[in-house]
Design a protein around this motif. Structure first.
Motif, short mmCIF file in Angstrom:
data_model
loop_
_atom_site.label_atom_id
_atom_site.label_comp_id
_atom_site.label_asym_id
_atom_site.label_seq_id
_atom_site.Cartn_x
_atom_site.Cartn_y
_atom_site.Cartn_z
N PRO A 125 -18.35 -31.50 -16.23
CA PRO A 125 -19.36 -30.67 -16.93
C PRO A 125 -20.64 -31.43 -17.25
O PRO A 125 -21.74 -30.85 -17.20
CB PRO A 125 -18.62 -30.26 -18.22
N VAL A 126 -20.50 -32.72 -17.56
CA VAL A 126 -21.69 -33.52 -17.86
C VAL A 126 -22.56 -33.66 -16.61
O VAL A 126 -23.79 -33.55 -16.66
CB VAL A 126 -21.29 -34.91 -18.40
N LEU A 127 -21.90 -33.91 -15.47
CA LEU A 127 -22.64 -34.04 -14.21
C LEU A 127 -23.33 -32.73 -13.84
O LEU A 127 -24.43 -32.72 -13.29
CB LEU A 127 -21.70 -34.48 -13.10
N MET A 128 -22.66 -31.60 -14.12
CA MET A 128 -23.28 -30.30 -13.87
C MET A 128 -24.54 -30.13 -14.71
O MET A 128 -25.55 -29.59 -14.27
CB MET A 128 -22.31 -29.16 -14.19
N LEU A 129 -24.45 -30.60 -15.96
CA LEU A 129 -25.60 -30.49 -16.86
C LEU A 129 -26.76 -31.36 -16.39
O LEU A 129 -27.92 -30.95 -16.44
CB LEU A 129 -25.16 -30.90 -18.27
N TRP A 130 -26.44 -32.56 -15.91
CA TRP A 130 -27.49 -33.50 -15.49
C TRP A 130 -28.03 -33.18 -14.10
O TRP A 130 -29.24 -33.27 -13.87
CB TRP A 130 -26.94 -34.92 -15.50
N LEU A 131 -27.15 -32.87 -13.17
CA LEU A 131 -27.54 -32.74 -11.75
C LEU A 131 -27.60 -31.31 -11.25
O LEU A 131 -27.99 -31.08 -10.10
CB LEU A 131 -26.58 -33.56 -10.88
N GLY A 132 -27.18 -30.37 -12.09
CA GLY A 132 -27.24 -28.98 -11.68
C GLY A 132 -26.00 -28.55 -10.91
O GLY A 132 -25.05 -29.32 -10.72
#
Length: 265
Positions: A125-132
């Motif tokens: 989820p953090v990567l989704m937030l940062w990288l879309g």
């Protein structure tokens, strides 16, 4: 007189063909045994299709939706391959840093170990937030999941180079770079190859986990959509393709490693 060179070349080609046919034959037999057991379980326990579809139902779904499945397979395959390249690059880079700069090892190694205590799925989820929700977050997920085994295998291979080789090279006036390039790195390749084989198997986990958290394409996304619509046969079809993709990728990488590392046992 017979042409000895042509005979030797022909014998080598036949041996190579046999070496390719045997693993494929074993794989086909294994798949047939698994499908047979699968069908037997469905028949013996009377499993409804929304719990466990029969293999023939999954095969029919593969034929019916091959265009959609192919589209999502290409997306997931791209994520896996790019994630492998990124993870291998990162692993090699940090392994070299730990070998060449001892103070970096003392600080970096505990961080690498601590990073494995955090489940990669929790980072999605953090990567989704940062990288879309695009392909970048899935590539990073696949790279992160293979980063530690590649780094440790490469570092172990580099530092376990036989000391006799290094002493001889030092006596002959070889520089640190020359010893790394001509002795340590070639000596580490068999160990690194083991890390790459592990990476190839687990990289799809990272890519699919990223698709589960958030995406609009890929086999992981397709599996979630099929599950939500109770299209269990399509979910199993996507899972089957993912398994075949992983097996194919493993055998291709294994053959390439054996070709470029002929001294590997």
């Amino acid at each position: 007189m017979p042409d000895i060179t042509a005979f030797t070349r022909l014998s080598g080609q036949k041996t190579h063909q046999k070496a390719l046919i045997k693993p494929l034959l074993r794989m086909m037999i294994s798949i047939m045994v698994i499908l047979g057991l699968w069908q037997a379980i469905v028949v013996f326990f009377g499993m409804p299709s929304f719990i466990l579809p029969a293999p023939i139902e999954v095969f029919e779904r593969l034929l019916l939706r091959y265009d959609i499945l192919l589209k999502h397979t290409l997306v997931t395959g791209q994520e896996i391959i790019l994630g492998l390249f990124l993870g291998l690059f990162m692993g090699l880079f940090f392994a070299l840093q730990m070998l060449l700069f001892k103070p970096i090892k003392q600080w970096l190694l505990p961080i690498l170990i601590a990073s494995q205590a955090i489940p990669v799925f929790a980072l999605a989820p953090v990567l989704m937030l940062w990288l879309g929700y695009g392909i970048a977050s899935k590539i990073v997920m696949a790279a992160l999941i293979i980063f530690f085994p590649v780094t440790t295998c490469c570092y172990d291979g580099l530092r376990n180079t036989p000391s006799g080789y290094l002493d001889l090279a030092q006596t002959m006036g070889a520089t640190k770079w020359q010893m790394l390039r001509h002795i340590q790195f070639p000596a580490s390749l068999p160990t690194l190859a083991s890390g790459i084989r592990v990476a190839v198997v687990i990289a799809p986990i990272g890519a699919v986990a990223g698709e589960w958290v958030g995406s609009s394409e890929g086999l992981g996304y397709l599996m979630l959509q099929a599950n939500a619509r109770m299209m269990i046969d399509e979910m199993f079809a996507a899972l089957f393709i993912l398994s075949m993709l992983s097996i194919l990728l493993y055998f291709v990488v294994d053959k390439l490693l054996k070709k470029f590392i002929p001294w590997e046992v």
